[in-house]
Design an enzyme around this catalytic site. Structure first.
Site, PDB file in Angstrom:
ATOM      1  N   ASP A   8      36.962  44.532  34.395  1.00 36.36           N
ATOM      2  CA  ASP A   8      38.236  43.952  34.817  1.00 36.36           C
ATOM      3  C   ASP A   8      39.372  44.444  33.915  1.00 36.36           C
ATOM      4  O   ASP A   8      39.134  44.994  32.832  1.00 36.36           O
ATOM      5  CB  ASP A   8      38.114  42.425  34.733  1.00 36.36           C
ATOM      6  CG  ASP A   8      39.016  41.704  35.709  1.00 36.36           C
ATOM      7  OD1 ASP A   8      39.953  42.331  36.229  1.00 36.36           O
ATOM      8  OD2 ASP A   8      38.800  40.503  35.935  1.00 36.36           O
ATOM      9  N   ASP A  41      41.816  39.470  44.589  1.00 34.06           N
ATOM     10  CA  ASP A  41      41.407  38.107  44.226  1.00 34.06           C
ATOM     11  C   ASP A  41      41.615  37.157  45.398  1.00 34.06           C
ATOM     12  O   ASP A  41      41.164  36.016  45.354  1.00 34.06           O
ATOM     13  CB  ASP A  41      42.230  37.604  43.029  1.00 34.06           C
ATOM     14  CG  ASP A  41      41.642  38.065  41.711  1.00 34.06           C
ATOM     15  OD1 ASP A  41      40.526  38.625  41.715  1.00 34.06           O
ATOM     16  OD2 ASP A  41      42.300  37.863  40.669  1.00 34.06           O
TER      17      ASP A  41
HETATM   18  C1  GLA Z   1      40.266  38.431  37.439  1.00 35.94           C
HETATM   19  C2  GLA Z   1      39.315  38.976  38.487  1.00 35.94           C
HETATM   20  C3  GLA Z   1      38.469  37.850  39.048  1.00 35.94           C
HETATM   21  C4  GLA Z   1      37.701  37.195  37.945  1.00 35.94           C
HETATM   22  C5  GLA Z   1      38.650  36.726  36.863  1.00 35.94           C
HETATM   23  C6  GLA Z   1      37.891  36.253  35.641  1.00 35.94           C
HETATM   24  O1  GLA Z   1      41.226  37.609  37.994  1.00 35.94           O
HETATM   25  O2  GLA Z   1      40.011  39.635  39.475  1.00 35.94           O
HETATM   26  O3  GLA Z   1      37.603  38.341  40.039  1.00 35.94           O
HETATM   27  O4  GLA Z   1      36.758  38.089  37.425  1.00 35.94           O
HETATM   28  O5  GLA Z   1      39.534  37.738  36.442  1.00 35.94           O
HETATM   29  O6  GLA Z   1      38.736  35.841  34.628  1.00 35.94           O
END
Ligand code: GLA
Length: 732
Positions: free
Chosen positions: A477, A547
């Site tokens: 990420d 997301d």
């Molecule tokens: C980001 C990612 C999510 C998740 C969160 C965890 O927002 O896109 O899918 O992994 O971080 O903190």
């Protein structure tokens, strides 16, 4: 496929079955564009395209007295002489001058394609592509320039990049170094970009080109959700099925610019490369700078055809390793189920239920390390939290593997929370500008990946966790943009190199981990789709698309993503309802009907759904196992745009056309209406396809269409919203 050099006229013709790319040495000795488009016959000499006449107000070269760059099309335009359009590069030499003139010296033609150093790029065997490298010199600057062009045999594609070398004793500064320019002879085009923001990524936007410039860019240090480094120019009237278009896709994940410029003499200039804003690369004697690659594709058969070119090229000649052309595991991710509130027991409970449903891979998301119980602390401390994982990642991964499932976990290696042991020990490792405040994003700072020691340290920590456990997958990420970018170890003159060095650091960590653990499937992520680009696909074959897991919003996001990126790369999961981003409730079958057209998985606790839903989940998983190879690697067509009506549809067809899977989605309730038909595509006219025991000819389904009545009728009765269906078509 071939590359012809006409030594008399000094012209090159790169061609394959579909396209011709023709250029030549101009009267000034630099490279000029002659033609790019559908395949045309080769000719010894096409210099008749060169415009050599005087027009009022036009400045000309003093030797030829008739040639002006402004009235001709360039391959890689320079600044400061007779072209007043946007330049592709700019060099400042030691006397402060920025005028350049690179003149043809020689060239090399070879089979295959060479790799770019430390950069992602398409690759090809000797029978798959041919490459032309044209070398040019600027005698005054004592510099050389190599322009590289690869033509692929099977694809209407040219991959381009450039390399600058300083041969002289004085230091020079490269203040702009784009990867490619295409000058076209007319301006009757529309520009298509893929824009948005967090949770609404890659939404197509189209505008007519008129005089002046249109451009998109990122200055965030990541390619960004705001503008994607992929653009299309198309003829007005070109749609998914007909018409001419050119795509430009940047194989890079940092700051970029893409621009279309219509000048007053009818020339359209397309440019793409590293954003020159915040870029300045000093070159000492003997040093070189290599730009990233731009992949240029052409079609005269509509945008589906253009997208299919990128899908196939990226699946076959960009994505590498074990997961290239390999159906992706069906995974469950605990993020939306638990956020950071979990321990080994609660994780195993979710994993066991998922195993019962047939899920193949468990992914432990954020919160397993350091003091990470919310997003204010812990980033940078890649050591398991013993309260949550008493036997560490090793223990949990073994237990999940013992259930018969693979195991993977989440990392965000480029970041540090000020509240972390790493930051307390090495505050100087975060990007910061002396005397300025450091801005925070999600309570975190960005580690300075332009510094090798920082990358090495993070590599060491991650390697230890991975080595000790049984790991099959990593979600990488990256959750904020870069700010206050400065490297305290570098002199003032090198501060313009940091954005690029940063992304090179990211690539080098990816490459190290890929080499050590070649079996691991990487999924890139950047708050969802903030770094969804072709550069990332070279390291991570799939990307968490957004997301926003709301099925209805996802139709638009995945539809937009499909223009430039293969279905195999689109991370898509079924999540809980009401959706955590939109509050919308959509049936579990519609949620799956959308997520099938991607890598497929779940982002919820299957213990918390009803028995009926759980039975449905089992069926969804076996459906995806049976069909994922076709869905992820077949020929994908967009059929109906979610941006035009309240309905969307797409289909994927097997290469032999014997099998296809169509998805259809209604994004609003319908009352008192006749549903109509959806016209399918890509089928064989005279094959008879069976859909649920009923037979249809290919031409019937493509020209008359598949009737929607029977799918809507149940929803009318049940007064259901968001009707969808996914049907399998099999030729008899
Ligand atoms: C980001 C990612 C999510 C998740 C969160 C965890 O927002 O896109 O899918 O992994 O971080 O903190």
């Amino acid at each position: 496929m071939d590359i012809i050099w006409h030594s008399k006229s000094k012209q090159f013709h790169l061609y394959n079955d579909k396209i011709s790319y023709i250029m030549g040495v101009t009267p000034l000795g630099d490279l000029g564009s002659i033609y790019f488009g559908s395949l045309i016959h080769d000719k010894e000499d096409m210099s008749y395209v060169v415009n050599r006449f005087m027009l009022s107000n036009v400045v000309v070269d003093p030797d030829t007295e008739s040639y002006s760059m402004e009235l001709n099309r360039q391959e890689y335009p320079c600044f400061g002489t007779t072209d007043f359009g946007t330049q592709a590069y700019e060099v400042e030499i030691s006397n402060g001058s920025r005028v350049s003139s690179f003149v043809y010296r020689d060239h090399k033609i070879f089979k295959g394609k060479s790799a770019l150093k430390g950069l992602p790029a398409t690759y090809a065997d000797e029978d798959e592509a041919m490459t032309l490298e044209v070398c040019l010199d600027d005698e005054v600057a004592r510099m050389s320039l190599t322009l590289s062009y690869t033509i692929f045999d099977k694809y209407p594609v040219i991959a381009r990049h450039a390399v600058f070398t300083n041969n002289g004793p004085s230091e020079a500064k490269l203040t702009k170094a784009l990867s490619a320019c295409i000058d076209l002879p007319d301006q009757d085009y529309e520009w298509m970009q893929f824009s948005g923001a967090w949770a609404r990524e890659r939404i197509p936007e189209i505008k007519k080109l008129t005089s002046g410039s249109v451009s998109i860019e990122s200055k965030r240090g990541i390619s960004s959700a705001n503008q994607n480094p992929f653009v299309i120019v198309k003829r007005p009237g070109t749609d998914d099925f007909i018409g001419e278009a050119i795509g430009m896709s940047f194989v890079y994940s940092g700051n970029f610019v893409a621009q279309a410029e219509c000048d007053t003499f009818g020339r359209l200039r397309l440019l793409m490369g590293i954003n020159p804003d915040r870029f300045c690369w000093p070159l000492k004697q003997g040093e070189s700078f290599e730009t990233p690659e731009v992949v240029i594709a052409h079609t005269d058969e509509g945008l589906n055809n253009l997208s299919q070119t990128y899908h196939d090229l990226y699946n076959n000649n960009l994505i590498r390793g074990k997961w290239k052309n390999t159906p992706r595991p069906i995974l469950i991710n605990n993020w939306e189920a638990t956020f950071m509130d979990f321990d080994e027991k609660s994780i195993l409970k979710i994993a066991e239920k998922a195993r019962d449903a047939g899920v193949e891979l468990f992914v432990l998301d954020d919160g397993w390390f350091g003091a990470r119980n919310d997003d204010t602390a812990g980033l940078g401390d890649w050591v398991e939290n013993p309260d949550k994982l008493p036997q560490g990642m090793a223990g949990l991964s073994r237990k999940v593997n013992a259930l018969g499932m693979k195991f993977g976990f989440w990392i965000e290696p480029e970041m540090v929370n000020p509240d972390s042991n790493l930051y307390r020990r090495h505050p100087e490792w975060a990007l910061a500008t002396p005397g300025r405040k450091s801005s925070l994003g999600r309570h975190q700072l960005v580690l300075d990946f332009s510094r090798e020691e920082v990358v090495d340290y993070i590599y060491g920590m991650l390697k230890k966790v991975i080595e000790n456990a049984e790991i099959s997958y990593i979600k990488w990420d990256m959750n904020r943009s870069l700010t206050e970018v400065y490297n305290a170890n570098l002199p003032a003159i090198e501060q313009g190199t940091i954005y690029h060095r940063y992304i090179m650091g990211v690539y080098s960590l990816y490459e190290k981990l890929r080499k050590d653990f070649p079996e691991i499937l990487f999924e890139s992520c950047s708050s969802g789709g903030n770094r969804y680009d072709a550069g990332m696909l070279y390291y991570a074959p799939q990307a968490w698309c957004s997301d926003n897991t709301d099925a209805i919003d996802r139709i638009r996001i995945q539809y937009g993503t499909s223009f430039g990126y293969p279905i195999s790369s689109i991370g898509a999961h079924v999540s809980a309802v009401p959706n955590q981003q939109t509050g919308r409730s959509v049936s579990i079958s519609t949620r799956a009907d959308v997520a099938y057209f991607g890598t497929f998985g779940y982002e919820l606790d299957l213990n918390k759904i009803s028995n009926e839903e759980f039975e449905e989940v089992k069926k969804q998983i076996s459906f995806m196992k049976e069909h994922r190879e076709l869905i992820q690697f077949g020929t994908f067509y967009r059929l109906r745009s979610p941006f035009e009506k309240d309905e969307a549809s797409w289909i994927v067809v097997s290469k032999d056309k014997k099998k296809a899977i169509v998805g259809f989605y209604s994004m609003k309730s319908k009352v008192n209406q006749i549903p109509g038909f959806v016209k399918l595509a890509g089928l064989k006219e005279d094959y008879k396809y069976v859909i649920r025991d009923e037979e249809y000819y290919g031409d019937e389904l493509m020209n008359m269409g598949l009737t929607l009545g029977k799918y809507y009728i149940n929803s009318f009765i049940a007064r259901q919203e968001y009707v969808s269906f996914v049907e399998v078509l099999e030729a008899k």
